[in-house]
Scaffold this motif. Structure first.
Motif, PDB file in Angstrom:
ATOM      1  N   ILE A  92      -2.804  -3.584 -10.352  1.00  0.00           N
ATOM      2  CA  ILE A  92      -3.488  -3.810  -9.042  1.00  0.00           C
ATOM      3  C   ILE A  92      -3.518  -2.009  -8.571  1.00  0.00           C
ATOM      4  CG2 ILE A  92      -2.964  -5.861  -8.301  1.00  0.00           C
ATOM      5  CD1 ILE A  92      -1.378  -4.572  -5.999  1.00  0.00           C
ATOM      6  N   ARG A 107      -9.315  -7.036  -2.076  1.00  0.00           N
ATOM      7  CA  ARG A 107      -9.733  -5.792  -3.060  1.00  0.00           C
ATOM      8  C   ARG A 107      -8.615  -5.904  -4.280  1.00  0.00           C
ATOM      9  NH1 ARG A 107     -10.512  -2.259   0.343  1.00  0.00           N
ATOM     10  NH2 ARG A 107      -8.532  -0.796   0.094  1.00  0.00           N
ATOM     11  N   ILE A 108      -7.333  -5.956  -3.873  1.00  0.00           N
ATOM     12  CA  ILE A 108      -6.409  -5.868  -4.757  1.00  0.00           C
ATOM     13  C   ILE A 108      -6.391  -7.029  -5.894  1.00  0.00           C
ATOM     14  CG2 ILE A 108      -4.910  -4.039  -3.793  1.00  0.00           C
ATOM     15  CD1 ILE A 108      -2.904  -6.469  -2.743  1.00  0.00           C
ATOM     16  N   ARG A 109      -6.879  -8.212  -5.570  1.00  0.00           N
ATOM     17  CA  ARG A 109      -6.738  -9.367  -6.189  1.00  0.00           C
ATOM     18  C   ARG A 109      -8.030  -9.463  -7.101  1.00  0.00           C
ATOM     19  NH1 ARG A 109      -3.545 -10.096  -1.895  1.00  0.00           N
ATOM     20  NH2 ARG A 109      -1.540 -11.364  -2.401  1.00  0.00           N
ATOM     21  N   GLN A 110      -9.045  -8.737  -6.884  1.00  0.00           N
ATOM     22  CA  GLN A 110     -10.121  -8.866  -7.690  1.00  0.00           C
ATOM     23  C   GLN A 110      -9.946  -8.940  -9.342  1.00  0.00           C
ATOM     24  OE1 GLN A 110     -13.387  -9.171  -6.919  1.00  0.00           O
ATOM     25  NE2 GLN A 110     -13.151  -8.948  -4.821  1.00  0.00           N
ATOM     26  N   TYR A 159      -8.379  -5.150   2.126  1.00  0.00           N
ATOM     27  CA  TYR A 159      -7.156  -4.542   1.311  1.00  0.00           C
ATOM     28  C   TYR A 159      -6.831  -5.788   0.345  1.00  0.00           C
ATOM     29  CZ  TYR A 159      -3.050  -2.645  -0.655  1.00  0.00           C
ATOM     30  OH  TYR A 159      -1.941  -2.031  -1.365  1.00  0.00           O
ATOM     31  N   GLY A 164      -5.004   0.728  -9.463  1.00  0.00           N
ATOM     32  CA  GLY A 164      -6.434   1.308  -9.006  1.00  0.00           C
ATOM     33  C   GLY A 164      -7.267   0.878  -8.072  1.00  0.00           C
ATOM     34  N   ARG A 165      -7.080  -0.530  -8.043  1.00  0.00           N
ATOM     35  CA  ARG A 165      -7.870  -1.053  -7.052  1.00  0.00           C
ATOM     36  C   ARG A 165      -7.319  -0.786  -5.360  1.00  0.00           C
ATOM     37  NH1 ARG A 165      -7.607  -4.996 -10.619  1.00  0.00           N
ATOM     38  NH2 ARG A 165      -6.062  -6.402  -9.836  1.00  0.00           N
ATOM     39  N   ARG A 171       0.814  -1.169  -0.007  1.00  0.00           N
ATOM     40  CA  ARG A 171       0.023   0.078   0.089  1.00  0.00           C
ATOM     41  C   ARG A 171       0.739   1.257   0.083  1.00  0.00           C
ATOM     42  NH1 ARG A 171      -2.945   3.417   3.233  1.00  0.00           N
ATOM     43  NH2 ARG A 171      -4.919   3.652   2.374  1.00  0.00           N
ATOM     44  N   GLN A 178      -8.413   2.670  -4.102  1.00  0.00           N
ATOM     45  CA  GLN A 178     -10.023   2.647  -3.986  1.00  0.00           C
ATOM     46  C   GLN A 178     -10.192   2.822  -2.470  1.00  0.00           C
ATOM     47  OE1 GLN A 178     -11.968  -0.467  -5.636  1.00  0.00           O
ATOM     48  NE2 GLN A 178     -11.497   0.055  -7.840  1.00  0.00           N
TER      49      GLN A 178
END
Length: 346
Positions: free
Chosen positions: A316, A332-335, A329, A318-319, A214, A322
């Motif tokens: 990742i 979210r970054i692994r979507q 977290y 952009g995610r 992050r 968010q």
């Protein structure tokens, strides 16, 4: 015979010039004095090789001053080189410096069977590069619950250069990231060139994803990509323990970081070679921004996709930017990242 002599003189000239340049950089990065004194030392160091190069070029003396001969140059260069070698060998890595907060502590691993105890796991909260909450933690992990590993590349200087990290996932949803980094002193900035001249020590950082990933996307503005690695449970374990082994070695014996031979990418390659000793050397180990493409060529990324597809889906940034609960977290970054199961995202 004439051409051989010319070739030897050319080689000698290039070696002399190379040593002179290397010594100049070594003095610049290592002398603990004011800049003007470093410049003066570099000028003095440059005189013997300059005289030697003049002799090699067939100029025995300064034009117009035949009494000023350069014949002293080679002997002076040999003596200066010996002094430089002795000085260089005296420069030792150390754990005793005024370290920057984020590398102030060394990872302390203890392994008993499947259970790993880690002290000094970093879990900072970063609001900016200079505004953060310091938090070091002790954690326990069960290696029998190790289920995944992701390659993370963070781009900070164009497409060819990236920082390489590996994030390990456990069955209970926890994740731990390992990163080999320079151990900066307080107020010291990274220099790729300085990394060739013993400017930095090496440190293995183990950190939470909300810290070490992050901070790159949110605090530093870097562009980050994540790829799922296709490793068996025994391979996951060996790579995880390999990082702990290196951390223990560094704790016992400090070592210098080297931009070419001992960096964040070469450690991944070294650990991968324990799994597959025949892995080839490749220019992408130096140009780390292309390291994921190298891993793809070795068949270790998620199958069934082109590298372009994995690269696009693995971005990742952009995610990561968010808003959302911090505990979500990692999900979210692994979507949308190929190879990540739906169960991991629940």
């Amino acid at each position: 015979m004439f051409f051989l002599q010319v070739a030897l003189l050319i080689v000698l000239g290039f070696l002399t010039l190379g040593l002179a340049v290397w010594g100049g950089f070594a003095l610049w990065f290592q002398l603990p004095v004011a800049a003007w004194l470093r410049i003066a030392a570099i000028v003095l160091w440059s005189l013997p090789p300059a005289a030697t190069l003049a002799l090699v070029a067939g100029v025995p003396s300064l034009p117009g001053l035949p009494g000023l001969s350069w014949r002293w140059g080679p002997l002076a260069f040999v003596l200066a080189g010996m002094a430089m070698a002795l000085w260089w060998s005296s420069i030792r890595p150390s754990h005793e410096r005024d370290w920057a907060d984020d590398v102030a502590r060394l990872l302390v691993p203890q392994v008993q069977g499947d259970i790993v105890q880690l002290d000094n796991v970093r879990n900072f909260t970063w609001r900016s590069e200079t505004d953060y909450d310091i938090r070091w933690e002790s954690r326990r992990y069960d290696l029998s619950q190790l289920v995944s590993a992701d390659l993370v590349l963070s781009y900070w200087m164009g497409p060819a250069i990236a920082h390489t990290l590996v994030s390990f996932g456990f069955a209970d949803g926890r994740r731990l990231v390992f990163s080999l980094e320079i151990r900066r002193e307080r107020d010291e900035a990274f220099s790729a060139l300085g990394g060739f001249f013993r400017q930095f020590e090496t440190v293995i950082v183990a950190a939470d994803e909300t810290d070490i990933i992050r901070t790159r996307t949110n605090a530093r503005g870097e562009d980050v990509y994540l790829y799922r690695l296709q490793l068996r449970p025994d391979q996951l374990r060996r790579v995880f323990l390999g990082y702990l082994e290196r951390a223990a070695q560094l704790r016992d014996s400090p070592r210098f970081y080297n931009t070419l031979t001992s960096n964040c990418t070469t450690i991944v390659f070294e650990l991968a070679r324990r799994l597959s000793p025949s892995l080839p050397l490749d220019y992408r180990l130096l140009l780390s921004g292309y390291f994921a493409n190298y891993v793809f060529d070795q068949g270790v990324l998620t199958p069934g996709y082109s590298f372009a597809q994995l690269h696009a889906a693995g971005r990742i940034t952009g995610r990561a930017l968010q808003d959302g609960p911090q505990q979500d977290y990692s999900k979210r970054i692994r979507q949308g990242v190929p190879g990540v199961s739906a169960a991991e995202l629940r």
